[in-house]
Write a protein that holds these residues in place. Structure first.
Motif, PDB file in Angstrom:
ATOM      1  N   PRO A  37       5.423 -11.672  -2.333  1.00  0.00           N
ATOM      2  CA  PRO A  37       4.269 -10.925  -2.846  1.00  0.00           C
ATOM      3  C   PRO A  37       3.997  -9.693  -1.983  1.00  0.00           C
ATOM      4  CG  PRO A  37       3.525 -12.848  -1.616  1.00  0.00           C
ATOM      5  CD  PRO A  37       5.041 -12.905  -1.654  1.00  0.00           C
ATOM      6  N   VAL A  38       3.380  -8.675  -2.605  1.00  0.00           N
ATOM      7  CA  VAL A  38       2.940  -7.528  -1.805  1.00  0.00           C
ATOM      8  C   VAL A  38       1.869  -8.025  -0.840  1.00  0.00           C
ATOM      9  CG1 VAL A  38       3.445  -5.730  -3.516  1.00  0.00           C
ATOM     10  CG2 VAL A  38       1.194  -6.813  -3.477  1.00  0.00           C
ATOM     11  N   LYS A  39       1.723  -7.318   0.244  1.00  0.00           N
ATOM     12  CA  LYS A  39       0.703  -7.682   1.231  1.00  0.00           C
ATOM     13  C   LYS A  39      -0.688  -7.389   0.657  1.00  0.00           C
ATOM     14  CE  LYS A  39       3.871  -6.677   5.001  1.00  0.00           C
ATOM     15  NZ  LYS A  39       4.948  -5.898   4.383  1.00  0.00           N
ATOM     16  N   PRO A  40      -1.694  -8.125   1.103  1.00  0.00           N
ATOM     17  CA  PRO A  40      -3.045  -7.942   0.561  1.00  0.00           C
ATOM     18  C   PRO A  40      -3.602  -6.526   0.726  1.00  0.00           C
ATOM     19  CG  PRO A  40      -2.922  -9.973   1.819  1.00  0.00           C
ATOM     20  CD  PRO A  40      -1.624  -9.243   2.037  1.00  0.00           C
ATOM     21  N   GLY A  41      -3.115  -5.757   1.669  1.00  0.00           N
ATOM     22  CA  GLY A  41      -3.636  -4.409   1.896  1.00  0.00           C
ATOM     23  C   GLY A  41      -2.943  -3.321   1.097  1.00  0.00           C
ATOM     24  N   TYR A  42      -2.124  -3.699   0.110  1.00  0.00           N
ATOM     25  CA  TYR A  42      -1.335  -2.687  -0.607  1.00  0.00           C
ATOM     26  C   TYR A  42      -2.222  -1.605  -1.234  1.00  0.00           C
ATOM     27  CZ  TYR A  42      -2.214  -4.559  -5.357  1.00  0.00           C
ATOM     28  OH  TYR A  42      -2.777  -4.953  -6.544  1.00  0.00           O
ATOM     29  N   HIS A  43      -1.643  -0.428  -1.370  1.00  0.00           N
ATOM     30  CA  HIS A  43      -2.324   0.726  -1.972  1.00  0.00           C
ATOM     31  C   HIS A  43      -1.524   1.227  -3.175  1.00  0.00           C
ATOM     32  CE1 HIS A  43      -5.162   1.918   1.308  1.00  0.00           C
ATOM     33  NE2 HIS A  43      -4.296   1.251   2.052  1.00  0.00           N
ATOM     34  N   VAL A  44      -2.236   1.757  -4.165  1.00  0.00           N
ATOM     35  CA  VAL A  44      -1.608   2.558  -5.216  1.00  0.00           C
ATOM     36  C   VAL A  44      -1.689   3.982  -4.686  1.00  0.00           C
ATOM     37  CG1 VAL A  44      -1.741   3.362  -7.600  1.00  0.00           C
ATOM     38  CG2 VAL A  44      -2.304   0.985  -7.051  1.00  0.00           C
ATOM     39  N   THR A  45      -0.563   4.541  -4.263  1.00  0.00           N
ATOM     40  CA  THR A  45      -0.584   5.840  -3.600  1.00  0.00           C
ATOM     41  C   THR A  45      -0.329   7.013  -4.524  1.00  0.00           C
ATOM     42  OG1 THR A  45       1.741   5.539  -2.995  1.00  0.00           O
ATOM     43  CG2 THR A  45       0.084   4.896  -1.366  1.00  0.00           C
ATOM     44  N   GLU A  46       0.243   6.737  -5.697  1.00  0.00           N
ATOM     45  CA  GLU A  46       0.524   7.840  -6.621  1.00  0.00           C
ATOM     46  C   GLU A  46       0.778   7.275  -8.010  1.00  0.00           C
ATOM     47  OE1 GLU A  46       2.918  11.800  -5.849  1.00  0.00           O
ATOM     48  OE2 GLU A  46       4.320  10.166  -6.248  1.00  0.00           O
ATOM     49  N   VAL A  47       0.314   7.989  -9.016  1.00  0.00           N
ATOM     50  CA  VAL A  47       0.627   7.684 -10.411  1.00  0.00           C
ATOM     51  C   VAL A  47       1.065   8.998 -11.027  1.00  0.00           C
ATOM     52  CG1 VAL A  47      -0.234   6.832 -12.625  1.00  0.00           C
ATOM     53  CG2 VAL A  47      -1.107   5.845 -10.492  1.00  0.00           C
ATOM     54  N   LYS A  48       2.236   9.001 -11.631  1.00  0.00           N
ATOM     55  CA  LYS A  48       2.741  10.240 -12.224  1.00  0.00           C
ATOM     56  C   LYS A  48       3.366   9.942 -13.575  1.00  0.00           C
ATOM     57  CE  LYS A  48       6.607   9.752  -9.099  1.00  0.00           C
ATOM     58  NZ  LYS A  48       7.014  10.094  -7.785  1.00  0.00           N
ATOM     59  N   ALA A  49       3.350  10.935 -14.442  1.00  0.00           N
ATOM     60  CA  ALA A  49       3.885  10.791 -15.791  1.00  0.00           C
ATOM     61  C   ALA A  49       4.940  11.853 -16.022  1.00  0.00           C
ATOM     62  CB  ALA A  49       2.768  10.932 -16.816  1.00  0.00           C
ATOM     63  N   GLY A  50       5.952  11.487 -16.801  1.00  0.00           N
ATOM     64  CA  GLY A  50       6.999  12.448 -17.117  1.00  0.00           C
ATOM     65  C   GLY A  50       7.532  12.254 -18.521  1.00  0.00           C
ATOM     66  N   GLU A  76      -3.478  -4.200   5.921  1.00  0.00           N
ATOM     67  CA  GLU A  76      -4.521  -3.295   6.411  1.00  0.00           C
ATOM     68  C   GLU A  76      -5.815  -4.077   6.626  1.00  0.00           C
ATOM     69  OE1 GLU A  76      -5.232   1.172   5.516  1.00  0.00           O
ATOM     70  OE2 GLU A  76      -6.385   0.024   4.036  1.00  0.00           O
ATOM     71  N   GLY A  77      -6.095  -4.353   7.883  1.00  0.00           N
ATOM     72  CA  GLY A  77      -7.316  -5.059   8.226  1.00  0.00           C
ATOM     73  C   GLY A  77      -7.408  -6.402   7.534  1.00  0.00           C
TER      74      GLY A  77
END
Length: 170
Positions: A37-50, A76-77
């Motif tokens: 699993p991803v770590k609990p502190g994961y971030h959505v850092t970018e969303v892009k469309a093409g 993260e913390g």
């Protein structure tokens, strides 16, 4: 122009994902990739469309829409996995500024900050253990002429294409 559909049958669209998350807004959203699993502190850092258009080596045109969601898999913390509703709110915020096609192919770009970014497609979300789980599967590279050739090979070795056709194709 007859374009080849680039959507794989195992892919889910952005719209499908958001619909699936709507009923579970308060539950933690846990992505899994590479067996963990991803770590609990994961971030959505970018969303892009093409919007993509291409011509393969067999002179076959291709066209597709794709949305990329970038996940940064970090600790993260004392953060916990973000609620499904927060993820959906991030996507809606992006939609205010970028035209996102709900029927677009959905690709996740994931990195832990150490390993290079890897591409994944998402399986259908599953409710389990009071959380929404989404399995991310490595996105295989595609070569349309090779893919068509492999399909033809599978067809020719199927039951009715084999030397046993009299036994199975009555």
């Amino acid at each position: 122009m007859n374009a080849i559909d680039k959507t794989l049958s195992s892919d889910i669209s952005l719209g499908f994902l958001l619909e699936a998350l709507a009923a579970s807004r308060d539950l933690p959203l846990v992505f899994r990739y590479d067996g963990r699993p991803v770590k609990p502190g994961y971030h959505v850092t970018e969303v892009k469309a093409g919007q993509f258009s291409a011509l393969d080596c067999g002179a076959n045109p291709e066209a597709w829409a794709e949305v990329f969601v970038q996940l940064w898999d970090i600790e993260e913390g004392d953060r916990t996995h973000m609620p499904a509703g927060k993820f959906a709110a991030i996507i809606r915020k992006v939609s205010e500024h970028v035209q996102l096609d709900g029927s677009a192919k959905l690709t996740f770009e994931v990195s832990d900050g150490v390993e290079p970014m890897q591409l994944y497609c998402a399986a259908t979300p599953v409710l389990r253990d009071h959380a929404v789980h989404i399995e991310l599967v490595p996105r295989a590279a595609s070569c349309k002429p090779r893919d068509r050739w492999l399909a033809e090979q599978r067809q020719s070795t199927s039951c009715c294409g084999s030397s046993n056709s009299e036994k199975c194709c009555d």
